[in-house]
Structure formats: structure tokens, C-alpha cells
Design a protein around this motif. Structure first.
Motif, PDB file in Angstrom:
ATOM      1  N   GLN A 232       0.844  -1.274  -0.089  1.00 22.80           N
ATOM      2  CA  GLN A 232      -0.048  -0.001   0.007  1.00 22.80           C
ATOM      3  C   GLN A 232       0.814   1.225  -0.025  1.00 22.80           C
ATOM      4  N   THR A 233       0.177   2.342  -0.411  1.00 21.29           N
ATOM      5  CA  THR A 233       1.188   3.655  -0.245  1.00 21.29           C
ATOM      6  C   THR A 233       0.391   4.753   0.500  1.00 21.29           C
ATOM      7  N   ARG A 234      -0.601   4.602   0.995  1.00 25.43           N
ATOM      8  CA  ARG A 234      -1.193   5.563   1.758  1.00 25.43           C
ATOM      9  C   ARG A 234      -0.753   6.051   3.036  1.00 25.43           C
ATOM     10  N   GLY A 235      -0.298   5.025   3.811  1.00 25.90           N
ATOM     11  CA  GLY A 235       0.648   5.282   4.804  1.00 25.90           C
ATOM     12  C   GLY A 235       0.102   6.101   6.363  1.00 25.90           C
ATOM     13  N   VAL A 236      -1.447   5.610   6.380  1.00 31.53           N
ATOM     14  CA  VAL A 236      -2.210   6.374   7.376  1.00 31.53           C
ATOM     15  C   VAL A 236      -2.042   5.432   8.464  1.00 31.53           C
ATOM     16  N   ALA A 237      -1.982   6.237   9.946  1.00 33.11           N
ATOM     17  CA  ALA A 237      -1.844   5.555  11.286  1.00 33.11           C
ATOM     18  C   ALA A 237      -2.740   6.191  12.194  1.00 33.11           C
ATOM     19  N   GLY A 238      -2.878   5.312  13.315  1.00 36.12           N
ATOM     20  CA  GLY A 238      -3.971   5.456  14.130  1.00 36.12           C
ATOM     21  C   GLY A 238      -3.249   6.401  15.350  1.00 36.12           C
ATOM     22  N   ARG A 239      -2.873   7.801  15.039  1.00 38.03           N
ATOM     23  CA  ARG A 239      -2.193   8.426  15.804  1.00 38.03           C
ATOM     24  C   ARG A 239      -2.917  10.038  15.729  1.00 38.03           C
ATOM     25  N   GLY A 248       5.007   0.806   1.083  1.00 39.11           N
ATOM     26  CA  GLY A 248       5.383  -0.235   0.083  1.00 39.11           C
ATOM     27  C   GLY A 248       5.517   0.020  -1.142  1.00 39.11           C
ATOM     28  N   ARG A 249       6.041  -0.826  -2.096  1.00 42.95           N
ATOM     29  CA  ARG A 249       5.993  -0.532  -3.559  1.00 42.95           C
ATOM     30  C   ARG A 249       6.214  -1.861  -4.042  1.00 42.95           C
ATOM     31  N   PRO A 250       5.897  -1.901  -5.423  1.00 42.40           N
ATOM     32  CA  PRO A 250       5.872  -2.976  -6.241  1.00 42.40           C
ATOM     33  C   PRO A 250       7.303  -3.555  -6.421  1.00 42.40           C
ATOM     34  N   ILE A 251       7.584  -4.869  -6.338  1.00 40.62           N
ATOM     35  CA  ILE A 251       9.008  -5.469  -6.598  1.00 40.62           C
ATOM     36  C   ILE A 251       9.244  -6.121  -7.781  1.00 40.62           C
ATOM     37  N   PRO A 252      10.387  -5.974  -8.718  1.00 43.26           N
ATOM     38  CA  PRO A 252      10.589  -6.720  -9.793  1.00 43.26           C
ATOM     39  C   PRO A 252      10.528  -8.157  -9.747  1.00 43.26           C
ATOM     40  N   GLY A 253       9.860  -8.864 -10.527  1.00 39.90           N
ATOM     41  CA  GLY A 253      10.121 -10.205 -10.259  1.00 39.90           C
ATOM     42  C   GLY A 253       8.755 -10.906  -9.840  1.00 39.90           C
ATOM     43  N   CYS A 254       7.905 -10.027  -8.947  1.00 35.96           N
ATOM     44  CA  CYS A 254       6.790 -10.421  -8.271  1.00 35.96           C
ATOM     45  C   CYS A 254       5.442 -10.405  -8.992  1.00 35.96           C
ATOM     46  N   SER A 282      -1.683   0.763  11.688  1.00 34.29           N
ATOM     47  CA  SER A 282      -1.397   1.712  10.707  1.00 34.29           C
ATOM     48  C   SER A 282      -1.581   0.899   9.358  1.00 34.29           C
ATOM     49  N   ASP A 283      -1.708   1.471   8.406  1.00 33.98           N
ATOM     50  CA  ASP A 283      -1.896   0.749   7.033  1.00 33.98           C
ATOM     51  C   ASP A 283      -0.665  -0.161   6.897  1.00 33.98           C
ATOM     52  N   HIS A 284       0.538   0.273   7.093  1.00 37.09           N
ATOM     53  CA  HIS A 284       1.856  -0.594   7.059  1.00 37.09           C
ATOM     54  C   HIS A 284       1.671  -1.860   7.863  1.00 37.09           C
ATOM     55  N   SER A 285       0.979  -1.971   8.994  1.00 38.74           N
ATOM     56  CA  SER A 285       1.007  -3.349   9.695  1.00 38.74           C
ATOM     57  C   SER A 285      -0.421  -3.737   9.250  1.00 38.74           C
ATOM     58  N   PRO A 347      -4.175   2.464 -14.382  1.00 39.90           N
ATOM     59  CA  PRO A 347      -2.964   1.786 -13.645  1.00 39.90           C
ATOM     60  C   PRO A 347      -3.383   0.719 -12.739  1.00 39.90           C
ATOM     61  N   THR A 348      -2.641  -0.426 -12.710  1.00 38.03           N
ATOM     62  CA  THR A 348      -2.947  -1.476 -11.674  1.00 38.03           C
ATOM     63  C   THR A 348      -1.864  -1.512 -10.604  1.00 38.03           C
ATOM     64  N   GLN A 349      -0.871  -0.694 -10.578  1.00 36.09           N
ATOM     65  CA  GLN A 349       0.171  -0.504  -9.639  1.00 36.09           C
ATOM     66  C   GLN A 349       0.436   0.875  -9.320  1.00 36.09           C
ATOM     67  N   ASP A 350       0.991   1.176  -8.203  1.00 33.81           N
ATOM     68  CA  ASP A 350       1.506   2.618  -7.666  1.00 33.81           C
ATOM     69  C   ASP A 350       2.930   2.782  -7.549  1.00 33.81           C
TER      70      ASP A 350
END
Length: 886
Positions: A232-239, A248-254, A282-285, A347-350
């Protein structure tokens, strides 16, 4: 679903109260390895956390590990490898593991879920820690018997990693790839392998420098069958206070899955956009805690009720667990997805965090940047990168990553702390070069457990003795001192600068996981200092020190037997530990401090104490000289027939040696070193027995079908050079010197040289194994030789030295030479121009040659001719790109 005779609390921190009757909480790695090797592991799932705010949070992904443990059918184990705090040693936490095998249990079969903690390293504000953890994980898998580098095999494996942990898993999988061990699946959860503005730690950890392609640290190597990534790329947290959270970001080969519509909807209440009910979420976790776990459970995790639900409920059967090979209902695997279609397609990826040289911000390929990198969009999408890691490079053996000093004393160093490593030695720097500093107070440092390849023969490092101590030594050992001692280096002298040391690694220490220790052995607390740098493994093949064998010879002599042609004498002694035959005479001149039983030497580097003649003692030599046992071997050749009373020369003598290539690689002879005089005769002044050759010719061969043929006449053998007393390449120890009334047959020039009057200022008794005393021949070209021969063209010594004969100092045994030592160093076969021997000729090889240009090597000497020059540069340029296929 898997069952367990224990109470499972599906909480953020999982505790199994009655996992077994065994109550010890902490189980060491060696102990656990022995237990697991008695079981049959049918598959492996590794769960790896990312950045942790506190050192004790290494079990944060325990709920995911428990879900996997319960989802995989049949019996199994869940083991928690925990690193609890800085400077501590990682161990297995039995209280938070499931089905821990009892100490003597055997015969169980099932799947292993391994939860790996590197929490204290994940929050270090410095680089080197992710690779150190990956290196430790690889060593752990080998130690547990889950991966076998020697035969390129392992159990079916699935790695699941979150955030920073993706870099750790990537480093471990790269090492598996180097040994061609298949990894069935790699799963990256919100891979954070880049520097994101305003996010702490990630910029200093520099994980993006570890992998492929450029500026990616989470990599899909060429041994991975399938890889999926969820980010995800939103990065919101409960604070209440808005702060920047990792994305995060897309990884080549995945197969990349952009999680956007599924994220919890933004709240309309304060704080704005906060969909979470507490500050730890958070979005990250959420990616691992709800989204990926939901795919395993088939529903929202029960413990996620206090976390916001997805805005759009995912199809739990279409991703995640659905792709896992351990899922009985596994679905068809999708192809990798990385780039977006060109506008105006949706777009399918960010790609906001993607490397701009590879992908434009809209996610389409950057054709110009890709061309500059020598890549295509298809290659990036596919991944499958060739591993760059060199097994001979001990991780952080150059101490580029210096770690930090702990509050209250001590230090932690990447690769030298937490996973078997530690000690008081610390990293220092001079002129921009980092090195390990040991002194009387900070006297030891141990490297983490590391896999020691079967193909390596020596431990190589540079040493600088800065001050002296007549009683203390630098001890170097693998594992424990008793079974793995490599060398005891006297500290009774200083060095004029850095000197390179090569220590033979005995075969019983190879193809195993162990630690490596440098320790000042403190017999006396007197201030002194030693620097250590550039620690690595050396895989050059070595003949000598018990690692080679005589193939054939035309010179015979037996003790107490009539001398006849065609025998090579090593006297009549056998080392019972290795069955190697070597000799000394007379036997009362040697004592063995390592054993009460005279004549039994437990290791090739055992020191023997040889008494020094009183005449030499009067000139400042010590009373007893410790000599490495490898130098104290007798090998006499004869070419006369005493039975008939004929003591005249029969002809040249020769000895053929066979290189000991235990791993079936092609050796390329690079350097031949001999000590063509008998140490005992010099230091004990045995006047009647000092005979050295005037010349030795060296030959090499790829094949030797006619074993009894002389190397001089056989077309299979190639002459590569000579050493001689005429040009000083053989030390003169046998010419009569009438002016030397004390020594007679030992010339003053030789005595002075051995006593320290040489360019290095080394005295023989300080370092009997020094290259100064050896005759050294660099072999030009790359003959790919399996055999080496020494030819003595002058035949025996009888009557060859008129001064010796005139003074009745020619040995009645007519020994032509006593080779105290012979060593043949041979590099393994490699691609031409491949200076770092990683299989690929690229910029790294070019830089090695350029930096070593004008030196004698061996670094950068890709054509083995003893110098780094234009020929080596052309060799790299001509073969550039070979072996680098994606």
C-alpha cells in the motif's frame, strides 16, 4: 487444520503454556540443530518481521506464524528464534514455541514454521544489519539441516517477510541461490526497501543497496519459483499527531498486488483520515495483520475487531495463502506483474516509490533509463536475478560496517554480534580504512555463525602487530579452541605494516556452520595491540600441510634399508590422526607439547619444540624453537646405489604431486612454494647432513597417463620455471664458508638473513612459516593443472660441492635434498576475466583490476602471471558480460 496439545491464545503475542514436558526456556542453536536433525522436516515456512520500535518486539508477527502453523495439514513445529536485546545472543524460546523436540527424541515428521527475530538490529540507525541478519538466517537453515549447500538441495521453502524484513529474506535467499538451492515461494508484505522522506532509520539502514536491479533491496533471485508481493502507499496511522509511516512498493519479479480499495475507509472523526482505534495500528501493519492473515483464515482475523475493517472485502481465496504450495487447495499461479499499461489504461500498480530509472511515475517503463542499465522491461518484470554474493567473502570481514558502542560498555558490530558473535574487540579507523582493534583489555572478537564452504582451504586476513609481548599470542580458531585451533601467532615482535596471513582450515571444519574467533591469549597483562582486517575465505587449492599426496617418484631410500632407486623417503613416522606419513631424525630432538603420547599430533598445525644448538644460542637464538609441524617433515631423495658402493650421480630426480581437489573443480596452479632445506639441520647445526639442491625445475600437467614417465621427457608435462641458488631464489644453506669459524657450512649471509637482516626485519624464530624462507615461483598463464612435479636436474649432492667434500661434510647418506615443506596454491577454474569469481564478468571485476593495477596481485591478476597489468584489463574487457545472464 493442525492440532496441538497446548492452549493457543490468538493474540499479538502468542504463548504456548504446555508445549512439551521440557521446561528449559532458552535452547541454544547447536542444541536445537541436533534435535531437529533427528526429525524429518517436510517443508519450511520462515516468517520475518520488519522494523521494531523496541528490542523485545521480535515476536510481533507471531499471530501470522500461528495462522500458518494451524493452516498447514499434519504434524509440525513452530520454533521462535529470538534476539531479545542489544549485545545478547539469539536462542530458541521454548516457552513461545510449539512441539519442541525433547533432547533425545527422534523420528517425528512434519512441517516447520520458523519465526525469526532480529528486532535489536532492525532499529539500528546504521547500515549492515539487514545483511547480517540474512547471513545469520542462512547459516541457521544450514545448521538445522534444512539446506545443504554442498549438494544444492533443501526442503521445500516459503519465506514471508514484512517491511525491512524483505531485505533480510532477500539476503538469505541470495545465498541459497548461489548454491542453487530452490526456494518455492517468496512473499513480500509492504516491502519497505527504500528511503522514504521523513521516515526514520530506513535511510541509514540502506537496504536498497543490497539487491537487484539497481536501488532495490528486496530481490527475487533466480532460484525462486514464485513470488508475490502485497503493498500500500497511503501510509495512514492511528495517531492524533500526523506522522509519516512507511509505505511499500511493487518489486520486480513478483506478482504485485496493490492494496488500495481494500484498506479501511478514512474516518470522519478526529484525527482526520484515521481509520484505526489505537496508536499501534497503521496501513503498513494492516497489510500483514489483517489482509494477508485473512487469506489464511478465509475471513477477518478474530483479533482484528478493534482494527478497522476493509472498505471493500477482499476475495480471500484469490491471493496470499491461495498461492502457497503447502495449501492443499492451491490455485493456479499468476504471471509476474510490475509495470502499468501505457495511458490512458487504468494503472494496476502505484509506482510513486519505484526507481525512476526503471519506471516512470505513471508506472510505464522508462525506456531510456532501462537502456542505460542494460535492461529491458521484460527482464525487470520477470526478475530472477543472478546472485552477486561471494561465499568466500566473510560478511563484514573488512569491517566497513562499524556498528556502535553500547551504553555501559561493549559494542555491537554487524556480522560480529548477536548470532554467535561477540566479544570486546571493536572497530577503529585510520586513513579512512576500518579494521578490528584488539588489545590487552579488548582482547577478543568472534564472527557470527557462518557456513564454511567445503571448497575453501584457508582463512585469509591481514594483521598488524603494533606492539610486542614476549608471552602473549594471537590465537585464531573456528568453533572452540580445542577442536578448531588454526594458529597461535606470537606477539613478540611488531610488523612494519600490514602482513597477510593464510591459515589452513582442516577438512573436518569445512562444510559446517561455525564461528570464527580472533583472541589475544593473555598470559601476561602487558599493554599491546593487534589490528585485524580483510578476513575472508580462500578457496585456492593447497598441496602440503596434509592436503596433497605424492603421486610418483624416481628416488628411493628407506631408513635402515639399502638405498635403491625409485623411492621417496619420509622416514618412518605416521601421524595417527590423519594417517599422513612424515618424519624426523633423530627422534629425541622433538617433543610434542599438545599430547602426552609422543609422536601423536592431533592437528596439522601442532607445534613441535626443536632444541637450538648452543652455538646459535650464543648468537641470540632461543634455547627451544617452536616450529609448525607442517614444516618439520623429512623427504629425502637419493640417486645412488649404496649396495654396490656406487655413490655417483645416476641422473636427475623427480617427484610428482597430485593436487587434492575434493570438490571436483578444475584447479589452476598459481604459486609454488618450497622450503628446500631441512629446518632441523640449520637450527641444530647438523654439520654432516645439511644438503640443499642447487636448482629445482617445476612442471605442471592436466593429465598424467604414464605415471612412471619423467616430467622432463613426457609431452603431458609443461615446464613452468625454476628456482636456484645461483639467482638467490633458493636460500644457500650448504656451501662451505671457511670464514665463518662458528658455523662452517652455514654461510654468514644465510645466518644473518635468518637472524633478521632482511627487508622485512623478520627473525626466523619469530615466524618460521614466513614466505621469506621459502623459494617461491609464480606460474604464468592458467594451465588448469591437476599435477605438479619437482625435478632436481643435478642429481644427488655427492661430490657436487668441492668445499664440502674437502672438509668431510658430505653426508654419507648422500641425501640430495630434504624438503621441509612444499605448498602449491591453485585457484579454482573460473570464467576468464572474472576477478571476484562470482561467475559474472562485469564492472566489479573491472574495478578490482583497476584498483590493483601495477601490483603483483593476487587480487586482479586474472591471467595468473604474477602482475596486474594491461593484459588483465584486456582480459576483463574482452569477456565483459559473460556469465551475467538474467
Amino acid at each position: 487444520m493442525k492440532s496441538c496439545n497446548c492452549l493457543l491464545f490468538v493474540l499479538a503475542i502468542f504463548v504456548c503454556l504446555t508445549h512439551s514436558s521440557f521446561s528449559q526456556r532458552w535452547i541454544g542453536i547447536q542444541d536445537m540443530s541436533e534435535r531437529m536433525k533427528r526429525q524429518t522436516v517436510t517443508g519450511l515456512t520462515v516468517v520475518m518481521h520488519g522494523y521494531q520500535f523496541t528490542d523485545s518486539d521480535g515476536g510481533s508477527l507471531m499471530p501470522l506464524a500461528v495462522d500458518m502453523f494451524n493452516a498447514i495439514p499434519g504434524f509440525g513445529w513452530l520454533l521462535f528464534y529470538e534476539l531479545y536485546e542489544d549485545g545478547d545472543q539469539a536462542a530458541f524460546d521454548a516457552d513461545r514455541s510449539v512441539n519442541v523436540p525433547a533432547p533425545n527424541a527422534s523420528g517425528q515428521q512434519g512441517h516447520l514454521v520458523l519465526l525469526f527475530s532480529w528486532a535489536p538490529e532492525s532499529n539500528e540507525d546504521d547500515s549492515g544489519w539487514a545483511e547480517a541478519a540474512g547471513d545469520a538466517l542462512f547459516a541457521l537453515l544450514v545448521s538445522l539441516g534444512l539446506a545443504n549447500p554442498e549438494n544444492g538441495s533443501g526442503v521445500p521453502m516459503h519465506f514471508i517477510a514484512h517491511s525491512f524484513g524483505t531485505g533480510v529474506v532477500s539476503e538469505c535467499v541470495e545465498r541459497l541461490a548461489k548454491y542453487q538451492i530452490t526456494v518455492d515461494q517468496v512473499t513480500y508484505l509492504d516491502a519497505h526497501d527504500f528511503d522514504q522522506s521523513w521516515v526514520p532509520i530506513d535511510g541509514s539502514q540502506r537496504i536498497w543497496t543490497l539487491g537487484q536491479p539497481k536501488d532495490y533491496g528486496a530481490t527475487i533471485w533466480n532460484n525462486v519459483v514464485f513470488a508475490d508481493s502485497y503493498y500500500q502507499t497511503r501510509g495512514v496511522a492511528g495517531r492524533a499527531i500526523v506522522i509519516t509511516l512507511p509505505n511499500g512498493r511493487p518489486i520486480p519479479g513478483c506478482y504485485n498486488y496493490f492494496v488500495s480499495d481494500e484498506l479501511p475507509p478514512p474516518s470522519q472523526w478526529f484525527p482526520p483520515w484515521n481509520p484505526y482505534g489505537n496508536s499501534s495500528e497503521s496501513d503498513h501493519s494492516w497489510i500483514w495483520k489483517v489482509f494477508y492473515r485473512g487469506s489464511i483464515l478465509g475471513e477477518l482475523p478474530p483479533d482484528s475487531s478493534n482494527i478497522a475493517a476493509p472498505q471493500q472485502m477482499p476475495d480471500w481465496t484469490s491471493f496470499g495463502w491461495a498461492f502457497c504450495r503447502f495449501n492443499p487447495n492451491r490455485i493456479n499461479l499468476p504471471e509476474p506483474i510490475f509495470f502499468n499499461a501505457a495511458p490512458p489504461a487504468v494503472p494496476t500498480q502505484d509506482h510513486i516509490y519505484s526507481v525512476r530509472q526503471i519506471a516512470n511515475e505513471n508506472g510505464t517503463p522508462n525506456t531510456v533509463g532501462l537502456t542505460q542499465l542494460g535492461l529491458t522491461a521484460a527482464q525487470v518484470t520477470r526478475g530472477k536475478w543472478t546472485p552477486l554474493w561471494n561465499p568466500n567473502q566473510l560478511y563484514n570481514g573488512r569491517f566497513d560496517h562499524d556498528g556502535r558502542t553500547l551504553v555501559g560498555g561493549g559494542s555491537v558490530i554487524p556480522g560480529w554480534s548477536h548470532h554467535g558473535g561477540g566479544g570486546t574487540g571493536y572497530v577503529s579507523s585510520q586513513g579512512g580504512n576500518n579494521f578490528l582493534k584488539l588489545n590487552i583489555d579488548y582482547h577478543t572478537r568472534t564472527h557470527n555463525r557462518v557456513y564454511i564452504p567445503k571448497g575453501v582451504n584457508r582463512l585469509k586476513f591481514r594483521m598488524f602487530r603494533r606492539s610486542t609481548n614476549q608471552f602473549n599470542t594471537l590465537d585464531v580458531f573456528i568453533g572452540d579452541r580445542n577442536n578448531g585451533l588454526l594458529a597461535v601467532i606470537p606477539l613478540n615482535r611488531t610488523d612494519g605494516g600490514w602482513v597477510t596471513k593464510y591459515l589452513t582450515i582442516h577438512p573436518h571444519l569445512r562444510d559446517k556452520v561455525n564461528t570464527i574467533t580472533f583472541e589475544i591469549y593473555r598470559h601476561q597483562f602487558t599493554p599491546h595491540e593487534v589490528w585485524i582486517d580483510d578476513v575472508e575465505f580462500d578457496d585456492s587449492l593447497l598441496l602440503g600441510e596434509g592436503l596433497g599426496k605424492v603421486r610418483a617418484t624416481n628416488a628411493l631410500a628407506g631408513v635402515n634399508q639399502v638405498e635403491n632407486p625409485l623411492e621417496w623417503s619420509r622416514r618412518d613416522y605416521t601421524d595417527f590422526s590423519t594417517q599422513e606419513i612424515f618424519g624426523y631424525y633423530p627422534n629425541y630432538s622433538v617433543s610434542n607439547p599438545a599430547s602426552d603420547a609422543f609422536g601423536i599430533f592431533p592437528a596439522p598445525h601442532t607445534i613441535v619444540n626443536v632444541p637450538v644448538s648452543g652455538t646459535l644460542q650464543a648468537q641470540g637464538w632461543p634455547q627451544v624453537l617452536p616450529v609448525p609441524r607442517s614444516l618439520y617433515r623429512t623427504a629425502g631423495s637419493y640417486t645412488n646405489n649404496s649396495l654396490s658402493g656406487n655413490h655417483f650421480v645416476i641422473g636427475s630426480t623427480w617427484i610428482k604431486y597430485e593436487l587434492d581437489s575434493t570438490d571436483n573443480r578444475s584447479p589452476s596452479v598459481a604459486v609454488i612454494k618450497v622450503l628446500p632445506w631441512r629446518i632441523r639441520d640449520v637450527i641444530q647445526f647438523a654439520r654432516s647432513d645439511v644438503n640443499a639442491p642447487s636448482q629445482i625445475d617445476f612442471y605442471v600437467a592436466q593429465e598424467d597417463p604414464f605415471i612412471e614417465d619423467s616430467p622432463e621427457t613426457s609431452l603431458d608435462w609443461l615446464y613452468v620455471g625454476s628456482v636456484s641458488t645461483n639467482d638467490g631464489t633458493i636460500l644457500n644453506v650448504c656451501s662451505w664458508d671457511a670464514s665463518n669459524t662458528n658455523f662452517g657450512i652455514v654461510p654468514d649471509s644465510t645466518y644473518n638473513y635468518l637472524s633478521g637482516m632482511n627487508d622485512d626485519g623478520v627473525r626466523f624464530w619469530d615466524d618460521p612459516n614466513h614466505d621469506l624462507w621459502h623459494s617461491v615461483l609464480r606460474v604464468p598463464g592458467s594451465p588448469r593443472a591437476k599435477y605438479v612435479a619437482l625435478v632436481f636436474p643435478a642429481g644427488n649432492q655427492f661430490g657436487a660441492d668441492l668445499m664440502l667434500s674437502a672438509n668431510n661434510n658430505t653426508s654419507t647418506s648422500l641425501r640430495f635434498t630434504d624438503l621441509s615443506d612444499i605448498k602449491v596454491f591453485a585457484r579454482v577454474d573460473r570464467n576468464p576475466g572474472d576477478a571476484d569469481e562470482n561467475g559474472c564478468v562485469n564492472d566489479a571485476d573491472l574495478l578490482i583490476v583497476l584498483f590493483a593495477f601495477g601490483t603483483e596481485g593476487p587480487e586482479g591478476d586474472v591471467n595468473y602471471d604474477g602482475s596486474v597489468d594491461d593484459i588483465d584489463l584486456l582480459e576483463v574487457l574482452y569477456h565483459y558480460g559473460e556469465g551475467c545472464e538474467l
